[in-house]
Design an enzyme around this catalytic site. Sequence first.
Site, PDB file in Angstrom:
ATOM      1  N   LYS A  44       0.790  -1.233   0.000  1.00 57.31           N
ATOM      2  CA  LYS A  44       0.000   0.000   0.000  1.00 57.31           C
ATOM      3  C   LYS A  44       0.825   1.287   0.000  1.00 57.31           C
ATOM      4  CE  LYS A  44      -3.347  -1.024  -0.708  1.00 57.31           C
ATOM      5  NZ  LYS A  44      -3.594  -1.649  -2.049  1.00 57.31           N
ATOM      6  N   THR A  47       2.813   1.132  -4.837  1.00 57.69           N
ATOM      7  CA  THR A  47       3.517   0.230  -5.761  1.00 57.69           C
ATOM      8  C   THR A  47       2.982   0.348  -7.186  1.00 57.69           C
ATOM      9  OG1 THR A  47       3.095  -1.287  -3.918  1.00 57.69           O
ATOM     10  CG2 THR A  47       4.449  -2.117  -5.747  1.00 57.69           C
ATOM     11  N   THR A  48       1.666   0.378  -7.294  1.00 62.26           N
ATOM     12  CA  THR A  48       1.029   0.423  -8.610  1.00 62.26           C
ATOM     13  C   THR A  48       1.368   1.732  -9.318  1.00 62.26           C
ATOM     14  OG1 THR A  48      -0.749  -0.767  -7.517  1.00 62.26           O
ATOM     15  CG2 THR A  48      -1.164  -0.031  -9.771  1.00 62.26           C
ATOM     16  N   HIS A 106       6.953  -7.305  -2.547  1.00 60.64           N
ATOM     17  CA  HIS A 106       6.694  -6.714  -1.223  1.00 60.64           C
ATOM     18  C   HIS A 106       7.599  -7.344  -0.170  1.00 60.64           C
ATOM     19  CE1 HIS A 106       3.363  -4.295  -2.429  1.00 60.64           C
ATOM     20  NE2 HIS A 106       2.466  -5.243  -2.540  1.00 60.64           N
ATOM     21  N   SER A 136      -4.677   2.443   4.502  1.00 59.43           N
ATOM     22  CA  SER A 136      -4.844   1.897   3.154  1.00 59.43           C
ATOM     23  C   SER A 136      -4.863   0.367   3.201  1.00 59.43           C
ATOM     24  CB  SER A 136      -3.702   2.402   2.261  1.00 59.43           C
ATOM     25  OG  SER A 136      -3.857   1.946   0.948  1.00 59.43           O
ATOM     26  N   TYR A 192       6.355   8.141  -0.935  1.00 58.79           N
ATOM     27  CA  TYR A 192       5.036   8.428  -1.512  1.00 58.79           C
ATOM     28  C   TYR A 192       4.685   9.915  -1.349  1.00 58.79           C
ATOM     29  CZ  TYR A 192      -0.105   8.039  -1.963  1.00 58.79           C
ATOM     30  OH  TYR A 192      -1.425   8.190  -2.328  1.00 58.79           O
ATOM     31  N   GLN A 227      -1.415  10.353 -13.102  1.00 62.59           N
ATOM     32  CA  GLN A 227      -2.202  11.028 -12.062  1.00 62.59           C
ATOM     33  C   GLN A 227      -3.268  10.085 -11.518  1.00 62.59           C
ATOM     34  OE1 GLN A 227      -3.826  14.652 -13.595  1.00 62.59           O
ATOM     35  NE2 GLN A 227      -1.829  15.654 -13.616  1.00 62.59           N
ATOM     36  N   ASP A 229      -6.407  10.361 -10.792  1.00 56.95           N
ATOM     37  CA  ASP A 229      -7.713  10.292 -11.465  1.00 56.95           C
ATOM     38  C   ASP A 229      -7.634   9.506 -12.772  1.00 56.95           C
ATOM     39  OD1 ASP A 229      -8.819  11.677  -9.424  1.00 56.95           O
ATOM     40  OD2 ASP A 229      -8.698  13.638 -10.421  1.00 56.95           O
ATOM     41  N   ARG A 254      -8.291   4.137  -3.988  1.00 56.51           N
ATOM     42  CA  ARG A 254      -9.249   4.552  -2.965  1.00 56.51           C
ATOM     43  C   ARG A 254      -9.258   6.078  -2.828  1.00 56.51           C
ATOM     44  NH1 ARG A 254      -9.287   5.228   2.545  1.00 56.51           N
ATOM     45  NH2 ARG A 254      -7.020   5.373   2.388  1.00 56.51           N
ATOM     46  N   GLY A 256      -5.799   8.047  -2.524  1.00 58.32           N
ATOM     47  CA  GLY A 256      -4.551   8.562  -3.087  1.00 58.32           C
ATOM     48  C   GLY A 256      -4.100   9.860  -2.445  1.00 58.32           C
TER      49      GLY A 256
HETATM   50  P1  A3P Z   1      -5.116   4.696  -0.648  1.00 59.84           P
HETATM   51  O1  A3P Z   1      -5.733   3.414  -0.201  1.00 59.84           O
HETATM   52  O2  A3P Z   1      -4.635   5.521   0.505  1.00 59.84           O
HETATM   53  O3  A3P Z   1      -5.970   5.475  -1.573  1.00 59.84           O
HETATM   54  P2  A3P Z   1      -0.247  -0.168  -3.731  1.00 59.84           P
HETATM   55  O4  A3P Z   1      -0.246   0.047  -5.190  1.00 59.84           O
HETATM   56  O5  A3P Z   1       1.110  -0.295  -3.125  1.00 59.84           O
HETATM   57  O6  A3P Z   1      -1.173  -1.255  -3.324  1.00 59.84           O
HETATM   58  O7  A3P Z   1      -0.790   1.181  -3.058  1.00 59.84           O
HETATM   59  C1  A3P Z   1      -2.136   1.577  -3.205  1.00 59.84           C
HETATM   60  C2  A3P Z   1      -2.272   2.976  -2.652  1.00 59.84           C
HETATM   61  O8  A3P Z   1      -1.651   3.885  -3.576  1.00 59.84           O
HETATM   62  C3  A3P Z   1      -3.726   3.390  -2.543  1.00 59.84           C
HETATM   63  O9  A3P Z   1      -3.772   4.324  -1.457  1.00 59.84           O
HETATM   64  C4  A3P Z   1      -3.933   4.059  -3.896  1.00 59.84           C
HETATM   65  O10 A3P Z   1      -5.040   4.915  -3.957  1.00 59.84           O
HETATM   66  C5  A3P Z   1      -2.624   4.825  -4.008  1.00 59.84           C
HETATM   67  N1  A3P Z   1      -2.332   5.242  -5.375  1.00 59.84           N
HETATM   68  C6  A3P Z   1      -2.339   4.492  -6.493  1.00 59.84           C
HETATM   69  N2  A3P Z   1      -2.089   5.223  -7.588  1.00 59.84           N
HETATM   70  C7  A3P Z   1      -1.906   6.495  -7.140  1.00 59.84           C
HETATM   71  C8  A3P Z   1      -1.625   7.733  -7.793  1.00 59.84           C
HETATM   72  N3  A3P Z   1      -1.490   7.817  -9.115  1.00 59.84           N
HETATM   73  N4  A3P Z   1      -1.515   8.832  -7.018  1.00 59.84           N
HETATM   74  C9  A3P Z   1      -1.646   8.775  -5.687  1.00 59.84           C
HETATM   75  N5  A3P Z   1      -1.933   7.626  -5.013  1.00 59.84           N
HETATM   76  C10 A3P Z   1      -2.052   6.505  -5.728  1.00 59.84           C
END
Ligand code: A3P
Length: 292
Positions: A44, A47-48, A106, A136, A192, A227, A229, A254, A256
């Site tokens: 969380k 990573t994505t 991870h 998260s 982050y 971004q 969105d 969720r 971000g």
């Molecule tokens: P939240 O649950 O706080 O929204 P992972 O990819 O490691 O599982 O992390 C997921 C978290 O990164 C989530 O946090 C997600 O919304 C956030 N996230 C993913 N893409 C993002 C982006 N482009 N900008 C900001 N936050 C992002």
Amino acid sequence: MDSLRPEIIDFHGVSMSHYFTDNWENVQNFQARPDDILTATYPKAGTTWVSYILDLLYFGQTAPERQATMPIYERVPFLEICRPGIDSGKDRADELPTSPRLIKTHFPVQFVPKSFWEQNCRIIYLARNAKDSLVSYYHFCRMNSSQPWPGEWSTFFHDFMEGKMVFGSWYDHVNGWWEKKQTYSNLHYMFYEDLIKDTGRELDKLCSFLGLSPSAEEKDRVTNGAQFDNMKKDNMANYSTVRIMDFKISPFMRKGKVGDWKTHFTVAQNEEFDDDYKKKMKDSTLQFQTEI
Ligand code: A3P
């Protein structure tokens, strides 16, 4: 509570679930190549987001069909994942036709297959502050039936402090990787919160680490494309194709944001967390931002 949910197990001293240990031998024997790029995070941490940025940087121009047709978890395989009905992350990584291969893990630092170190691979570690990681992770465990059941918020809150999470203690994870950075020069440690504050500057630092020099136009394309969105509505990035995730409970993308913990922590929980944090992090030089 879903009966298919795994239990937390103790694995070489780290809390894990069997979905990330069943393929242990094969994963440990993974043959990294010198140009592989490993993204490592505690769950969380974003990573994505970093995976998406890397994929755009390397393949956004040469292979745009990748972004349009391949889910992010195929473009950037999750090395240790091993669940029935899907190819293991290790097999997916082995089969990647790209150069470089982008791979995610991870694992705490001591679990990383030795070939990554032997090949001196570039590794990106992304860390996120403990409070937002906790929140998260809580929502992620609620919506993802392949995670142990999180229990009530207050239970999860304490389990997090005790390190009873899949992939272990957040404190050990961020510190273990931070210590590794002191001796392994091909490790880029990023936060982050910095990425949220100034994506362009963090992208510049990342590119300099990777030895890339994209044009200003190309950099804009990456920062805009990644971004929140945009990623939230991109079905190849938002995990909407994964059946074990129930977006009615909570979406993968969720909020971000930095500081969402404030909508979850009570004043008493915040004090308890801060007291415990000071003790656990007293020997660490790591500094996190919990608000910006
Ligand atoms: P939240 O649950 O706080 O929204 P992972 O990819 O490691 O599982 O992390 C997921 C978290 O990164 C989530 O946090 C997600 O919304 C956030 N996230 C993913 N893409 C993002 C982006 N482009 N900008 C900001 N936050 C992002």
